[in-house]
Design a protein around this motif. Structure first.
Motif, PDB file in Angstrom:
ATOM      1  N   GLN A 147      50.036 -59.148  58.584  1.00 46.68           N
ATOM      2  CA  GLN A 147      50.752 -59.678  57.562  1.00 46.68           C
ATOM      3  C   GLN A 147      49.700 -60.073  56.461  1.00 46.68           C
ATOM      4  O   GLN A 147      48.701 -60.887  56.820  1.00 46.68           O
ATOM      5  N   PRO A 148      50.092 -59.895  55.224  1.00 46.83           N
ATOM      6  CA  PRO A 148      49.209 -60.607  54.166  1.00 46.83           C
ATOM      7  C   PRO A 148      49.440 -61.905  53.941  1.00 46.83           C
ATOM      8  O   PRO A 148      50.338 -62.559  53.363  1.00 46.83           O
ATOM      9  N   ALA A 149      48.663 -62.470  54.848  1.00 43.92           N
ATOM     10  CA  ALA A 149      48.755 -64.043  54.853  1.00 43.92           C
ATOM     11  C   ALA A 149      48.679 -64.831  53.518  1.00 43.92           C
ATOM     12  O   ALA A 149      49.577 -65.620  53.173  1.00 43.92           O
ATOM     13  N   ALA A 150      47.804 -64.563  52.907  1.00 45.98           N
ATOM     14  CA  ALA A 150      47.433 -65.334  51.675  1.00 45.98           C
ATOM     15  C   ALA A 150      48.763 -65.042  50.704  1.00 45.98           C
ATOM     16  O   ALA A 150      48.895 -66.169  49.921  1.00 45.98           O
ATOM     17  N   SER A 151      49.150 -63.965  50.381  1.00 47.08           N
ATOM     18  CA  SER A 151      50.153 -63.821  49.554  1.00 47.08           C
ATOM     19  C   SER A 151      51.473 -64.589  50.263  1.00 47.08           C
ATOM     20  O   SER A 151      52.324 -65.085  49.378  1.00 47.08           O
ATOM     21  N   LEU A 152      51.640 -64.746  51.346  1.00 48.27           N
ATOM     22  CA  LEU A 152      53.199 -65.236  52.059  1.00 48.27           C
ATOM     23  C   LEU A 152      52.754 -66.713  52.098  1.00 48.27           C
ATOM     24  O   LEU A 152      53.707 -67.643  52.046  1.00 48.27           O
ATOM     25  N   HIS A 153      51.621 -67.384  52.550  1.00 46.11           N
ATOM     26  CA  HIS A 153      51.584 -68.751  52.983  1.00 46.11           C
ATOM     27  C   HIS A 153      50.569 -69.357  52.100  1.00 46.11           C
ATOM     28  O   HIS A 153      50.244 -70.489  52.479  1.00 46.11           O
ATOM     29  N   GLY A 154      49.815 -68.652  51.353  1.00 43.80           N
ATOM     30  CA  GLY A 154      48.624 -69.248  50.738  1.00 43.80           C
ATOM     31  C   GLY A 154      47.465 -69.427  51.611  1.00 43.80           C
ATOM     32  O   GLY A 154      46.578 -70.566  51.478  1.00 43.80           O
ATOM     33  N   LEU A 155      47.328 -68.913  52.732  1.00 46.08           N
ATOM     34  CA  LEU A 155      46.243 -69.111  53.916  1.00 46.08           C
ATOM     35  C   LEU A 155      44.933 -68.472  53.483  1.00 46.08           C
ATOM     36  O   LEU A 155      44.985 -67.406  52.784  1.00 46.08           O
ATOM     37  N   PRO A 204      41.354 -63.852  52.149  1.00 48.71           N
ATOM     38  CA  PRO A 204      42.617 -64.057  52.238  1.00 48.71           C
ATOM     39  C   PRO A 204      43.060 -62.998  53.085  1.00 48.71           C
ATOM     40  O   PRO A 204      44.455 -62.970  53.742  1.00 48.71           O
ATOM     41  N   ASP A 205      42.437 -62.052  53.663  1.00 47.07           N
ATOM     42  CA  ASP A 205      42.612 -60.803  54.495  1.00 47.07           C
ATOM     43  C   ASP A 205      42.629 -61.306  55.858  1.00 47.07           C
ATOM     44  O   ASP A 205      41.619 -61.288  56.570  1.00 47.07           O
ATOM     45  N   LEU A 206      43.796 -62.037  56.307  1.00 47.26           N
ATOM     46  CA  LEU A 206      43.964 -62.330  57.795  1.00 47.26           C
ATOM     47  C   LEU A 206      45.079 -61.438  58.727  1.00 47.26           C
ATOM     48  O   LEU A 206      46.075 -61.198  58.153  1.00 47.26           O
ATOM     49  N   ARG A 207      44.514 -61.431  59.795  1.00 46.05           N
ATOM     50  CA  ARG A 207      45.603 -60.762  60.846  1.00 46.05           C
ATOM     51  C   ARG A 207      46.009 -61.687  61.911  1.00 46.05           C
ATOM     52  O   ARG A 207      45.415 -62.551  62.447  1.00 46.05           O
ATOM     53  N   THR A 208      47.273 -61.838  62.086  1.00 40.65           N
ATOM     54  CA  THR A 208      48.035 -62.452  63.105  1.00 40.65           C
ATOM     55  C   THR A 208      47.878 -61.833  64.406  1.00 40.65           C
ATOM     56  O   THR A 208      48.277 -60.596  64.499  1.00 40.65           O
ATOM     57  N   THR A 268      37.455 -60.232  57.401  1.00 37.43           N
ATOM     58  CA  THR A 268      36.282 -59.923  56.492  1.00 37.43           C
ATOM     59  C   THR A 268      35.365 -60.568  57.475  1.00 37.43           C
ATOM     60  O   THR A 268      34.263 -59.746  57.584  1.00 37.43           O
ATOM     61  N   CYS A 269      35.150 -61.632  58.247  1.00 38.42           N
ATOM     62  CA  CYS A 269      34.277 -62.373  58.769  1.00 38.42           C
ATOM     63  C   CYS A 269      34.355 -62.341  60.400  1.00 38.42           C
ATOM     64  O   CYS A 269      33.391 -62.684  61.143  1.00 38.42           O
ATOM     65  N   GLY A 270      35.542 -61.903  60.758  1.00 35.72           N
ATOM     66  CA  GLY A 270      36.052 -62.045  62.242  1.00 35.72           C
ATOM     67  C   GLY A 270      36.159 -63.228  62.718  1.00 35.72           C
ATOM     68  O   GLY A 270      36.469 -63.505  64.068  1.00 35.72           O
ATOM     69  N   HIS A 271      36.154 -64.464  62.136  1.00 38.57           N
ATOM     70  CA  HIS A 271      36.519 -65.864  62.438  1.00 38.57           C
ATOM     71  C   HIS A 271      37.951 -65.840  63.064  1.00 38.57           C
ATOM     72  O   HIS A 271      38.842 -65.456  62.306  1.00 38.57           O
TER      73      HIS A 271
END
Length: 58
Positions: free
Chosen positions: A5-13, A21-25, A43-46
């Protein structure tokens, strides 16, 4: 459950390590007071956990 999900655009994460902003749930679990989500930065795998709590505005 594995979905993106595009977390940054949905939640500001943003990733706490690289600010991407490129996060995977990876996993979503209900808790007594809300929802716990395990996330991974594309991006970094964290990996990190976010907690969403239900708010009562009565």
């Amino acid at each position: 459950m594995n979905f993106h999900q595009p977390a940054a655009s949905l939640h500001g994460l943003l990733c706490p390590k690289c600010q991407s902003p490129d996060l995977r749930t990876l996993e979503t679990r209900p808790t007594a007071s809300g929802v716990k989500r395990r996330r991974q930065c594309e991006t970094c795998g964290h990996r990190f956990t976010t907690v969403e709590k239900v708010r009562d505005d009565r």
